[in-house]
Design an enzyme around this catalytic site. Structure first.
Site, PDB file in Angstrom:
ATOM      1  CG  HIS A  26      -2.076   0.936   1.050  1.00  0.00           C
ATOM      2  ND1 HIS A  26      -2.003   2.277   1.366  1.00  0.00           N
ATOM      3  CD2 HIS A  26      -3.303   0.712   0.530  1.00  0.00           C
ATOM      4  CE1 HIS A  26      -3.163   2.828   1.066  1.00  0.00           C
ATOM      5  NE2 HIS A  26      -3.965   1.914   0.556  1.00  0.00           N
ATOM      6  CG  ASP A  57      -8.505  -4.353  -3.360  1.00  0.00           C
ATOM      7  OD1 ASP A  57      -9.729  -4.206  -3.187  1.00  0.00           O
ATOM      8  OD2 ASP A  57      -7.764  -3.452  -3.795  1.00  0.00           O
TER       9      ASP A  57
HETATM   10  C1  LIG Z   1      -0.464  -0.666  -3.893  1.00  0.00           C
HETATM   11  C2  LIG Z   1       0.811  -0.391  -4.684  1.00  0.00           C
HETATM   12  C3  LIG Z   1       0.435   0.079  -6.084  1.00  0.00           C
HETATM   13  C4  LIG Z   1       1.600   0.685  -3.955  1.00  0.00           C
HETATM   14  O1  LIG Z   1       2.651   1.036  -4.786  1.00  0.00           O
HETATM   15  P1  LIG Z   1       3.891   1.894  -4.259  1.00  0.00           P
HETATM   16  O2  LIG Z   1       3.428   2.845  -3.238  1.00  0.00           O
HETATM   17  O3  LIG Z   1       4.587   2.439  -5.425  1.00  0.00           O
HETATM   18  O4  LIG Z   1       4.760   0.737  -3.564  1.00  0.00           O
HETATM   19  P2  LIG Z   1       6.003   0.912  -2.602  1.00  0.00           P
HETATM   20  O5  LIG Z   1       6.793   2.127  -2.946  1.00  0.00           O
HETATM   21  O6  LIG Z   1       5.551   0.748  -1.194  1.00  0.00           O
HETATM   22  O7  LIG Z   1       6.862  -0.372  -2.987  1.00  0.00           O
HETATM   23  C5  LIG Z   1       8.045  -0.671  -2.280  1.00  0.00           C
HETATM   24  C6  LIG Z   1       8.683  -1.878  -2.894  1.00  0.00           C
HETATM   25  O8  LIG Z   1       7.849  -3.019  -2.688  1.00  0.00           O
HETATM   26  C7  LIG Z   1       7.535  -3.624  -3.929  1.00  0.00           C
HETATM   27  N1  LIG Z   1       6.135  -4.008  -3.890  1.00  0.00           N
HETATM   28  C8  LIG Z   1       5.099  -3.218  -3.529  1.00  0.00           C
HETATM   29  N2  LIG Z   1       3.954  -3.931  -3.592  1.00  0.00           N
HETATM   30  C9  LIG Z   1       4.305  -5.170  -3.990  1.00  0.00           C
HETATM   31  C10 LIG Z   1       3.557  -6.333  -4.236  1.00  0.00           C
HETATM   32  N3  LIG Z   1       2.240  -6.359  -4.088  1.00  0.00           N
HETATM   33  N4  LIG Z   1       4.215  -7.439  -4.631  1.00  0.00           N
HETATM   34  C11 LIG Z   1       5.545  -7.427  -4.783  1.00  0.00           C
HETATM   35  N5  LIG Z   1       6.320  -6.349  -4.568  1.00  0.00           N
HETATM   36  C12 LIG Z   1       5.688  -5.241  -4.182  1.00  0.00           C
HETATM   37  C13 LIG Z   1       7.752  -2.526  -4.957  1.00  0.00           C
HETATM   38  O9  LIG Z   1       8.014  -3.083  -6.241  1.00  0.00           O
HETATM   39  C14 LIG Z   1       8.928  -1.799  -4.384  1.00  0.00           C
HETATM   40  O10 LIG Z   1      10.093  -2.561  -4.669  1.00  0.00           O
HETATM   41  P3  LIG Z   1      11.505  -1.822  -5.021  1.00  0.00           P
HETATM   42  O11 LIG Z   1      11.813  -0.984  -3.801  1.00  0.00           O
HETATM   43  O12 LIG Z   1      12.432  -2.961  -5.241  1.00  0.00           O
HETATM   44  O13 LIG Z   1      11.235  -1.014  -6.241  1.00  0.00           O
HETATM   45  C15 LIG Z   1       1.668  -1.679  -4.754  1.00  0.00           C
HETATM   46  O14 LIG Z   1       1.922  -2.137  -3.459  1.00  0.00           O
HETATM   47  C16 LIG Z   1       1.013  -2.753  -5.578  1.00  0.00           C
HETATM   48  O15 LIG Z   1       1.141  -2.751  -6.816  1.00  0.00           O
HETATM   49  N6  LIG Z   1       0.280  -3.717  -4.930  1.00  0.00           N
HETATM   50  C17 LIG Z   1      -0.401  -4.743  -5.669  1.00  0.00           C
HETATM   51  C18 LIG Z   1      -1.701  -4.218  -6.244  1.00  0.00           C
HETATM   52  C19 LIG Z   1      -2.735  -3.985  -5.175  1.00  0.00           C
HETATM   53  O16 LIG Z   1      -2.987  -4.838  -4.337  1.00  0.00           O
HETATM   54  N7  LIG Z   1      -3.376  -2.834  -5.244  1.00  0.00           N
HETATM   55  C20 LIG Z   1      -4.456  -2.462  -4.341  1.00  0.00           C
HETATM   56  C21 LIG Z   1      -4.026  -1.378  -3.425  1.00  0.00           C
HETATM   57  S1  LIG Z   1      -5.281  -1.045  -2.208  1.00  0.00           S
END
Ligand SMILES: CC(C)(COP(=O)(O)OP(=O)(O)OC[C@H]1O[C@@H](n2cnc3c(N)ncnc32)[C@H](O)[C@@H]1OP(=O)(O)O)[C@@H](O)C(=O)NCCC(=O)NCCS
Length: 379
Positions: A257, A315
């Protein structure tokens, strides 16, 4: 240089909701989500987010009467449904139908706050009917008209399945609506506020917000979670697949998140619901698979050696809960929309009350000094 994803940028002041990402806490208008999920219905949340106070009994009854009266689809939308059901996804249908609804709204082009409030309530009332009608039409079943004796959540299940819902299912759905109703400056709400900030109308903002919600990094994640679970034979297989995803740098849906650095408080409720619904249905497979994935995303080390510390978001467990309730997978995100239209519309009205156009800047990284070459001479 600013963060690519606008992390930590404050885009608006709001009275509607707040998150403490470090502590894993969420409030609507100062009430904790735990208090609201246990003690308030979705209809009370609709009133709360729009009026910034909980309704009295007469206020709630007045709102209910309005919502019930507005559940019926306009005949034009009903006629459009077979074409949409044949050719579009449920989210695309919702986006198109919400946009088309502006043509039939009794308040027409009136954009006064009172008219915009009524338009918002009509959209809230109408979205469950759109989704249930879509599903009935695409599966060749008769369309079930709304039942004025049922709550927003129970009526949706009634229109979808054509029978009185199990009270536990209706309560569970109602609670998921409460949990999904608003969530500060998420991508779809930001979209709605940007559109509203040009002094555009509620229908335009809702249409844009639905488009933003559709993507798998936002609302589309609940469908992606279930699709992933369905490819797994059991919890061990799920564990192996998710480890492979992480090795291949793929995002695991339902985890992570932008704001929460710990368990999403909404996920606690959905976790319990997924377990209880699974036990009641005599099938806890999806719940058990889901549980097995939590420590993997939390503890797997990153390249730095630190644990990933990714936690389930709203989700993750809603996927297995909705699936166990017999809801088709591609309706999970539209159902998220049924609830979130409340938050979107409240944010649109708040933006209009204290508006300044939202217009960030960017960082141009292309070339300068180019000259136009006549088209015949271009390679
Ligand atoms: C929600 C989301 C878009 C947030 O994105 P964000 O704020 O850019 O994510 P962060 O900056 O916290 O990510 C930190 C790291 O964790 C990784 N990461 C974050 N969510 C991840 C996931 N679900 N699976 C694997 N790796 C993940 C990122 O790739 C990043 O890695 P890096 O530092 O090597 O580049 C992301 O967590 C995601 O795509 N989750 C899956 C989709 C989802 O469930 N969405 C619903 C949200 S309510």
């Amino acid at each position: 240089m600013s963060d690519k994803g606008l992390r930590d940028v404050i885009a608006a002041q709001t009275n509607i909701s707040d998150i403490d990402g470090a502590a894993g806490r969420l409030w609507y208008v100062g009430y904790t989500i735990e208090d609201l999920a246990r003690n308030a219905s979705f209809e009370e949340i609709i009133y709360l987010l729009h009026n910034l106070e909980l309704p009295t009994r007469p206020e709630l009854e007045k709102l209910n009467r309005f919502l019930i009266r507005e559940r019926e689809l306009h005949p034009f939308l009903a006629r459009m449904m077979p074409t949409l059901a044949q050719n579009t996804s449920p989210m695309s249908m919702l986006r198109t139908s919400v946009s088309a609804s502006s043509a039939f709204d009794p308040d027409g082009w009136d954009e006064s706050p009172e008219a915009e409030y009524r338009k918002a309530m009509r959209l809230i009332a109408e979205t469950p009917t759109l989704i249930a009608t879509f599903d009935r039409v695409r599966t060749g079943r008769e369309v079930i008209p709304p039942n004025p004796g049922l709550s927003h959540a129970a009526n949706f299940l009634w229109m979808l399945h054509g029978q009185e819902p199990d009270p536990e299912d209706a309560d569970t759905l109602d609670t998921t609506f409460v949990l999904y109703a608003d969530h500060t400056m998420n991508a779809s709400t930001f979209t709605a506020r940007i559109i509203a900030s040009t002094l555009s109308d509620t229908f335009s903002a809702m249409t844009g917000a639905i488009g933003a919600l559709k993507g798998p990094l936002h609302g589309g994640a609940n469908e992606a979670v279930m699709q992933l679970l369905l490819t797994c034979t059991d919890a061990t297989d799920a564990e192996r697949k998710v480890r492979d995803m992480l090795t291949n740098k793929q995002k695991v849906p339902g985890f992570g998140h932008r704001v929460y650095r710990t368990f999403d408080p909404r996920a606690h409720f959905l976790r319990k619901m997924s377990k209880q619904l699974g036990e009641a249905a005599g099938n806890t497979k999806w719940y058990e698979m889901s549980e097995r994935l939590i420590p993997i995303l939390r503890d797997t080390p990153k390249s730095s050696g630190e644990p990933m510390n990714l936690n389930p978001n709203v989700d993750f467990f809603s996927a297995s809960a909705y699936y166990t309730m017999g809801i088709p997978i591609d309706l999970f995100t539209p159902i998220f929309g049924v609830a979130r239209v409340t938050g979107w519309s409240a944010h649109v009205m708040e933006q209009h009350r204290n508006n300044r156009i939202i217009r960030p800047t960017d960082d141009y990284v292309g070339p300068f000094g180019l000259k136009v070459v006549p088209i015949e001479q271009r390679q």
